[in-house]
Design an enzyme around this catalytic site. Structure first.
Site, PDB file in Angstrom:
ATOM      1  N   LYS A 569       0.965  -1.152  -0.004  1.00 28.64           N
ATOM      2  CA  LYS A 569      -0.007   0.165   0.120  1.00 28.64           C
ATOM      3  C   LYS A 569       0.875   1.227   0.103  1.00 28.64           C
ATOM      4  CE  LYS A 569      -3.998  -2.389   2.621  1.00 28.64           C
ATOM      5  NZ  LYS A 569      -5.163  -2.339   1.551  1.00 28.64           N
ATOM      6  N   THR A 671     -11.807   0.121  -1.130  1.00 29.26           N
ATOM      7  CA  THR A 671     -13.088   0.671  -1.028  1.00 29.26           C
ATOM      8  C   THR A 671     -13.028   1.981  -0.068  1.00 29.26           C
ATOM      9  OG1 THR A 671     -12.918  -0.652   1.291  1.00 29.26           O
ATOM     10  CG2 THR A 671     -14.183  -1.502  -0.796  1.00 29.26           C
TER      11      THR A 671
END
Ligand code: 26W
Length: 833
Positions: A569, A671
């Site tokens: 990430k 999300t």
């Protein structure tokens, strides 16, 4: 005792409860007064919260019973969402919203001297999940209830959810999250539906009456599964679906000691071992650890849930399973519940006498599998030895599934041993392993990824062999989030403005937000938009001051990255950019810099060394930057401890720039990116996961794109030379030099060596150095737009306006159209196919 004692007793149904807010408040008052804690008058907001929750639960239960009755009378097909994680967060505000008390509850409570906000903040998060996958399950339930789809969640009622994170001396400290300490007013325990789950023992084969061989699983160590049901209300539509969470309970054999005669302490210890199954959520979000207790949890969930569905079937249809496949769907949330495949075979064959082919037909017509990750370290494998010891009967079934499957492979690729070995459910080696993803694929009629790119990569890469064999099984279902929680409830200011401008249809039809587009050209509307966002930023600033001791200027550009800490990430890339900005400010290179407030938050898996070290780096950089008087409030950095659902509800509405900067090809969907977009943040991101679709929807000009594509990432790996990149980029070289100088770790030499080495390593899978320049440039473009408030506001509005696709209402419609085929059931009448 009289001989005519009736075998069942019941009161007549109660009269319907009033849906007036004053009646609700009076019921809460009564609950509060009748609880001893309430009478004691301690004034703990937790007691008042519980009282209100119970008053609401009564109203939910009425609707829940009506919904179940309507589904039963329609004889509707039902779907079951099997998931080891449901990251529900708080429930109170969501229930108030969905039952239609959003505006009326607070005034009614105030008449009694109670402020709703205090009650809302007293509720602990139900943190029964790690991150994206668990929160997705929770958003799915909200959308299914809103769409009136008969979908039930099945999960585990962990005594301890996701750990609480504290930061001490710039290090993550984990604390247990005993979220049930104050009781859980939303759940209803249903001991009558208790199921028995078996472990260990051995199997025997004996001919039955018809001379067919039947397996018996004997000498087992059993554990009871007790359901706790949580109601899931739809949005103002009278529907209430259910989430059934299982709790482990020792059997009476443990308690009465038949099994442990004469050995009291061992018997109690054994009871503990049984009940430990549902004690704690595993806090790993991307690497499996092969622990036996985790496999116990997985089988416990799969077995209890399938027994539950089958028992209800049998109660209604007896031993006739001919329409079972027509009436049921099981959706596997990743491979975690994939024991469901052999377990349903076992139940149908061993307990209900079906033959293999009939049972297999049922399994493969009812089961569907969703994959949530491409990372090889996250793909579950269970050692055959461990699996066979714990679940001997299931291992036999897995072997048989594999044998039959390999026959099919052999037919398609005759005499190709490589192909057989590659596709086998069993990975051979010194310690043979069961490949759970392959088991899930073979047992399912549908396999889906969670964003377009991810689904394509599954077909081309990870599952290419299976795609070649069964192309029709594979499909994409791009994730979403529920706008009821993430926009209507989390951002009341913006919702009000949107409603005044285009009406309130977006609550159940997010595409309606498209109507905001022309208003982006209206200066008055832009000003109103900024005012709302400014108030949200004040609110977040207060939280940051309180939790981090850092003051954020609400007029600064709020640059936010919150998500689990993982190398892929690339929180590291973010922090390198922060150090770069800091150097420029120190050097005076930036005459008129854009004031920035950088917020980073997220939990690291307790055993993930690099993730924890990255947290330390963020904290140390924050310390130095915030403490540097020359910088002032032109740059502020904070690490927000204990990031969780309820924190995101404050963060997303206040974020200007949403950091979605994973190495392309690694983030399945994301999300958080959608929650930010919906709330008017602009994304700075790579072409990864759902970012691609976000950019498609909002347009290239309203998205700060940078970095290598997934294809370029693969290509670059072959000749990656980070040292050369650093040498040739003066900015990156300066950033690396500052970190290497020990500037951020004066009294802890070597602290960041592992990080520096990872960046400089040609094997760095995440290519941090490769994307640095592009990232810095994209950040500069974002800052340039920020300088023009009208331009940035326009982008912000257009992001919200384009977020329609990312509602889980759309996602659930897609699942239903392509995978489940459920009718909608309205408890007020009418069932539509
Ligand atoms: C076996 C341990 C374990 C536990 C959880 C391995 C992997 C996981 C999940 C796959 C982690 C997860 O939450 N994945 C995320 O799922 C989201 C919902 O689909 C996606 O949006 C994220 O991109 C994906 O990382």
């Amino acid at each position: 005792m009289s001989t005519d004692t009736p075998r069942s007793v019941r009161f007549p149904d109660p009269d319907p409860l009033s849906m007036e807010a004053d009646a609700l408040a009076q019921d809460a008052r009564r609950y509060y007064g009748h609880e001893w804690a309430g009478d004691a008058g301690g004034g703990d907001p937790l007691d008042a919260y519980r009282a209100l929750a119970l008053a609401l639960r009564d109203r939910l239960v009425e609707r829940w019973r009506a919904t179940s009755a309507a589904v039963a009378s329609a004889d509707a097909r039902q779907a079951y969402y099997l998931s080891l994680e449901f990251l529900m967060g708080r429930t109170l505000n969501n229930v108030l919203l969905n039952l239609g008390f959003a505006e009326s509850a607070d005034p009614a409570l105030r008449k009694l001297g109670v402020a709703l906000e205090t009650l809302i903040d007293a509720e602990p998060d139900a943190g029964l999940g790690n991150g994206g996958l668990g929160r997705l399950a929770a958003c799915f339930l909200d959308s299914c209830a809103t769409l009136q789809l008969p979908v039930t969640g099945y999960g585990i009622r962990y005594e301890y959810g996701m750990f609480r994170q504290r930061i001490e001396h710039a290090r993550q400290v984990e604390e247990p999250d005993h979220w049930l300490r104050g009781g859980n007013p939303w759940e209803i325990e249903r001991p009558a539906d208790t199921r028995r789950v078996r472990f260990r023992g051995y199997t025997e084969f004996r001919p039955d009456a018809k001379g067919r061989m039947r397996a018996a699983w004997l000498g087992t160590e059993d554990v009871l599964a007790v359901p706790c049901d949580v109601p899931v209300p739809g949005y103002r539509n009278e529907t209430v679906n259910g989430l059934r969470l299982w709790r482990a309970l020792a059997t009476d054999e443990f308690n009465l000691g038949e099994f442990n005669a004469g050995s009291y302490t061992e018997s109690v210890a054994a009871k503990n071992a049984a009940e430990n199954i549902t004690m704690v959520l595993y806090p790993n979000d991307a690497s499996e650890n092969g622990k036996e207790l985790r496999l116990r949890q997985q089988y416990f969930l799969a077995s209890a849930s399938l027994q539950d569905v089958v028992a209800r079937w049998v109660a209604r249809h007896g031993s006739d399973f001919s329409r079972f496949a027509e009436k049921n769907r099981f959706q596997l949330n990743d491979t975690h519940p994939s024991c469901a495949v052999p377990e349903l075979m076992r139940i149908l064959m061993d307990e209900h006498d079906l033959d293999w082919d009939t049972a297999w037909e049922i399994v493969t017509r009812t089961t569907a599998y969703t994959n949530h990750t491409l990372l090889p370290e996250a793909l579950e494998k269970w050692s055959v030895r461990l699996f066979g010891q714990l679940l001997p009967r299931l291992l036999e079934i897995v072997y048989e599934i594999n044998a039959r499957f390999l026959t099919e492979v052999e037919r398609r690729w005759p005499a190709d041993h490589e192909q057989l070995a590659r596709m086998s459910l069993i990975e051979e080696g010194p310690e043979p392993q069961i490949r759970m993803a392959y088991l899930a694929i073979v047992g399912s009629f549908s396999v889906n990824g969670v964003a377009a790119l991810h689904s394509d990569l599954l077909k081309q890469g990870l599952f290419a062999d299976f795609h070649a064999l069964w192309p029709e099984k594979f499909n994409n279902k791009t994730n979403g989030v529920t706008q009821r929680r993430w926009l209507v409830a989390a951002n009341p200011g913006l919702s009000k403005l949107v409603t005044e401008t285009i009406g309130d249809a977006f609550a159940t039809n997010l595409d309606a937000l498209r109507a905001l587009r022309p208003h982006a050209e209206d200066a008055g509307f832009r000003q109103a938009w900024r005012r709302v966002r400014r108030a949200n930023k004040d609110r977040l600033s207060a939280v940051v001051r309180q939790c981090c001791g850092v003051s954020f200027d609400p007029d600064a550009l709020f640059d936010v990255q919150v998500k689990r800490i993982h190398e892929y990430k690339r929180q590291l890339l973010n922090i390198l950019h922060v150090v770069h900005l800091y150097l420029r400010l120190k050097d005076g290179a930036d005459r008129d810099p854009v004031p920035r407030a950088v917020l980073i938050g997220g939990k690291a898996a307790p055993g993930y060394f690099m993730a924890k070290r990255i947290i330390t780096l963020v904290c140390k950089v924050a310390e130095m930057v915030n403490g540097d008087r020359r910088i002032g409030d032109r740059l502020r950095v904070a690490f927000l401890p204990n990031y969780r659902v309820s924190a995101m509800e404050v963060i997303a509405p206040a974020t200007d720039l949403s950091e979605q900067i994973s190495t392309a090809g690694k983030e399945a969907s994301g999300t958080g990116n959608m929650k930010f977009m919906m709330n008017g943040a602009v994304t700075i991101g790579t072409l990864d996961g759902a970012n691609i679709e976000i950019r498609e929807e909002v347009g290239d000009e309203n998205f700060f794109l940078f970095g290598l594509t997934a294809t370029e990432v693969e290509e670059t790996r072959r000749h990656y030379d980070p040292e050369a990149i650093i040498r040739q980029d003066a900015d990156l070289a300066a950033v690396m030099a500052l970190i290497e100088s020990g500037f951020f770790n004066r009294f802890e030499p070597g602290l960041f060596d592992p990080i520096v080495q990872a960046i400089r390593n040609p094997q760095d899978p995440w290519l941090v150095a490769a994307d640095f320049r592009a990232f810095v440039d994209a950040q500069a473009r974002a800052a340039a737009v920020w300088r023009d408030p009208e331009a940035f506001t326009r982008m912000s509005i257009l992001n919200t306006a384009a977020s329609g696709k990312f509602s889980t209402d759309r996602t659930m419609r897609d699942y239903n159209a392509d995978i489940w085929g459920l009718p909608t059931v309205d408890p007020r009448g009418r069932t539509r196919p």
